[in-house]
Write a protein that holds these residues in place. Structure first.
Motif, PDB file in Angstrom:
ATOM      1  N   LEU A  92      36.351  35.504  40.547  1.00  0.00           N
ATOM      2  CA  LEU A  92      36.749  36.870  40.194  1.00  0.00           C
ATOM      3  C   LEU A  92      36.866  37.764  41.405  1.00  0.00           C
ATOM      4  N   ASP A  93      37.642  38.845  41.269  1.00  0.00           N
ATOM      5  CA  ASP A  93      37.894  39.748  42.384  1.00  0.00           C
ATOM      6  C   ASP A  93      36.685  40.623  42.659  1.00  0.00           C
ATOM      7  N   ALA A  94      36.656  41.154  43.886  1.00  0.00           N
ATOM      8  CA  ALA A  94      35.518  41.969  44.301  1.00  0.00           C
ATOM      9  C   ALA A  94      35.635  43.414  43.851  1.00  0.00           C
ATOM     10  N   ASP A  95      36.815  43.811  43.377  1.00  0.00           N
ATOM     11  CA  ASP A  95      37.015  45.234  43.106  1.00  0.00           C
ATOM     12  C   ASP A  95      36.714  45.614  41.653  1.00  0.00           C
ATOM     13  N   LEU A  96      36.116  44.687  40.915  1.00  0.00           N
ATOM     14  CA  LEU A  96      35.713  44.917  39.523  1.00  0.00           C
ATOM     15  C   LEU A  96      36.903  45.126  38.591  1.00  0.00           C
ATOM     16  N   GLN A  97      38.066  44.651  38.999  1.00  0.00           N
ATOM     17  CA  GLN A  97      39.204  44.688  38.065  1.00  0.00           C
ATOM     18  C   GLN A  97      39.024  43.594  37.018  1.00  0.00           C
ATOM     19  N   ASP A  98      38.277  42.573  37.399  1.00  0.00           N
ATOM     20  CA  ASP A  98      37.979  41.481  36.472  1.00  0.00           C
ATOM     21  C   ASP A  98      36.551  41.689  35.988  1.00  0.00           C
ATOM     22  N   ASP A 195      41.710  43.348  29.099  1.00  0.00           N
ATOM     23  CA  ASP A 195      42.388  44.514  29.675  1.00  0.00           C
ATOM     24  C   ASP A 195      41.997  44.592  31.127  1.00  0.00           C
ATOM     25  N   ARG A 196      42.960  44.625  32.024  1.00  0.00           N
ATOM     26  CA  ARG A 196      42.587  44.694  33.434  1.00  0.00           C
ATOM     27  C   ARG A 196      42.184  46.115  33.806  1.00  0.00           C
ATOM     28  N   GLU A 197      40.952  46.244  34.281  1.00  0.00           N
ATOM     29  CA  GLU A 197      40.402  47.556  34.641  1.00  0.00           C
ATOM     30  C   GLU A 197      41.069  48.065  35.916  1.00  0.00           C
ATOM     31  N   PRO A 198      40.997  49.397  36.140  1.00  0.00           N
ATOM     32  CA  PRO A 198      41.433  49.875  37.461  1.00  0.00           C
ATOM     33  C   PRO A 198      40.406  49.471  38.516  1.00  0.00           C
ATOM     34  N   ARG A 199      40.803  49.501  39.754  1.00  0.00           N
ATOM     35  CA  ARG A 199      39.912  49.218  40.863  1.00  0.00           C
ATOM     36  C   ARG A 199      38.701  50.147  40.833  1.00  0.00           C
ATOM     37  N   PHE A 200      37.517  49.659  41.133  1.00  0.00           N
ATOM     38  CA  PHE A 200      36.334  50.521  41.148  1.00  0.00           C
ATOM     39  C   PHE A 200      36.415  51.495  42.324  1.00  0.00           C
TER      40      PHE A 200
HETATM   41 MG    MG Z   1      42.365  44.291  42.619  1.00  0.00          MG
END
Ligand code: MG
Ligand code: UDP
Length: 312
Positions: A92-98, A195-200
């Motif tokens: 998973l990505d580091a930006d909390l989009q996942d 639902d893909r969240e926005p970047r944190f």
């Molecule tokens: Mg991202």
């Protein structure tokens, strides 16, 4: 041995790491089985590496790999996969989009017998319209052109069984389009909608240029249709010129003054053919460049620092 491994590629995400760790460790604490967290520093120039060192000191479940420079997302994930020890591996990505909160559900599906659980986006929040549009078109184009069935709107957020990861790790190819390779291996696969969240926090690291490079990689690695395109274009121009020849004959024989006697017509024909030829050479070059890359056989990445997770 940990039951599961989490792999996170990180490029200049210092602003996201504390929150990422907070949410991931909350999920890990709540799961009954032991797991490890593998953080991959993809040549960040911010404080990322210090944060990774601190985390691995604090928490024995955390290990990290630091690449010697920025190798790009796909290679960073690859480096992480090669360090995993778990039976189920989640990327998973580091930006909390996942959202990490999906992990228990992924593990549940894995236990019911799926070797791959890929997260499929139903919505994307707060992303640039151009990126969304290009992604929309690209995934559908790839679906038509690719030899393997790569599900639309899936990214690298997924769970993979040890068996699948071992296969990926054994693949030497450099132009890695992981979501394609993941479909290529086969096995039982299922989608998990989200639902893909926005970047944190922080900025997008996938610039338009990087996204386009990834898309090209996906097309070139999984389709040879572009190579065949020059055959079609060749056939098309041949048909066109035969048609034109017939027309010219007709004009010469029947009409007293041929409408086809200007240099403009010749210029247009030359430009058209020139464009077709350059386009075809460009496509060839794209594939030849890839062959050259593969043939050089350089290692996929170089590591400057590594620490294994130790809580087993
Ligand atoms: Mg991202
Ligand atoms: N990333 C990376 N190396 C890069 C670019 C991005 O490891 O060269 C990581 C980044 O830190 C993030 C993930 O890949 O964890 C996805 O990047 P980003 O959020 O910028 O892309 P998007 O979510 O828009 O696809």
């Amino acid at each position: 041995m940990p039951e599961y491994s989490l792999v996170i590629p990180i490029y200049n995400e210092a602003a996201n790491i504390p929150e990422l760790y907070r949410r991931l460790s909350a999920v890990m604490d709540q799961l009954e089985v032991p797991g490890e967290l593998i953080l991959v520093n993809d040549g960040s120039s911010d404080r990322t590496i210090d944060l990774l060192r601190d985390l691995s000191q604090q928490d024995r479940r955390v290990g990290y790999v630091s690449l010697a420079r920025n190798f790009g997302h796909q290679i960073a994930v690859t480096a992480g996969l090669q360090q995993t020890k778990g039976q189920a591996i989640i990327v998973l990505d580091a930006d909390l989009q996942d959202p990490p909160e999906l992990i228990p559900e992924m593990l549940r599906l894995w236990r019911t017998g799926f070797q791959v659980v890929y997260a499929q986006r139903t919505r994307r929040h707060k992303e640039k319209w151009l990126k969304k549009l290009l992604a929309f078109v690209f995934y559908r184009l790839l679906k038509i052109l690719a030899d393997v069935d790569i599900p639309t709107d899936t990214g690298d957020f997924c769970l993979m069984d040890r068996q699948v990861v071992d296969l990926l790790n054994a693949m030497p190819e450099r132009n890695r389009y992981l979501r394609g390779l993941r479909s290529w291996v086969g096995f039982r696969q299922t989608a998990l909608l989200f639902d893909r969240e926005p970047r944190f926090a922080g900025e997008v690291k996938y610039t338009l240029a990087k996204s386009l490079a990834l898309a090209l990689n996906g097309l070139a690695s999984f389709s040879q249709v572009p190579l065949r395109l020059s055959i079609y274009l060749g056939l098309f121009s041949a048909a066109l010129s035969i048609g034109m020849a017939g027309l010219v004959f007709y004009w010469r024989l029947v009409t007293p003054r041929s409408p086809l006697n200007g240099t403009a017509t010749i210029a247009i024909a030359i430009f058209f053919l020139g464009a077709v030829q350059l386009f075809s050479i460009g496509i060839l070059g794209e594939y030849i460049g890839r062959i050259y890359e593969e043939v050089k056989g350089r290692p996929l990445y170089t590591i400057s620092e590594i620490k294994q997770s130790t809580d087993v």
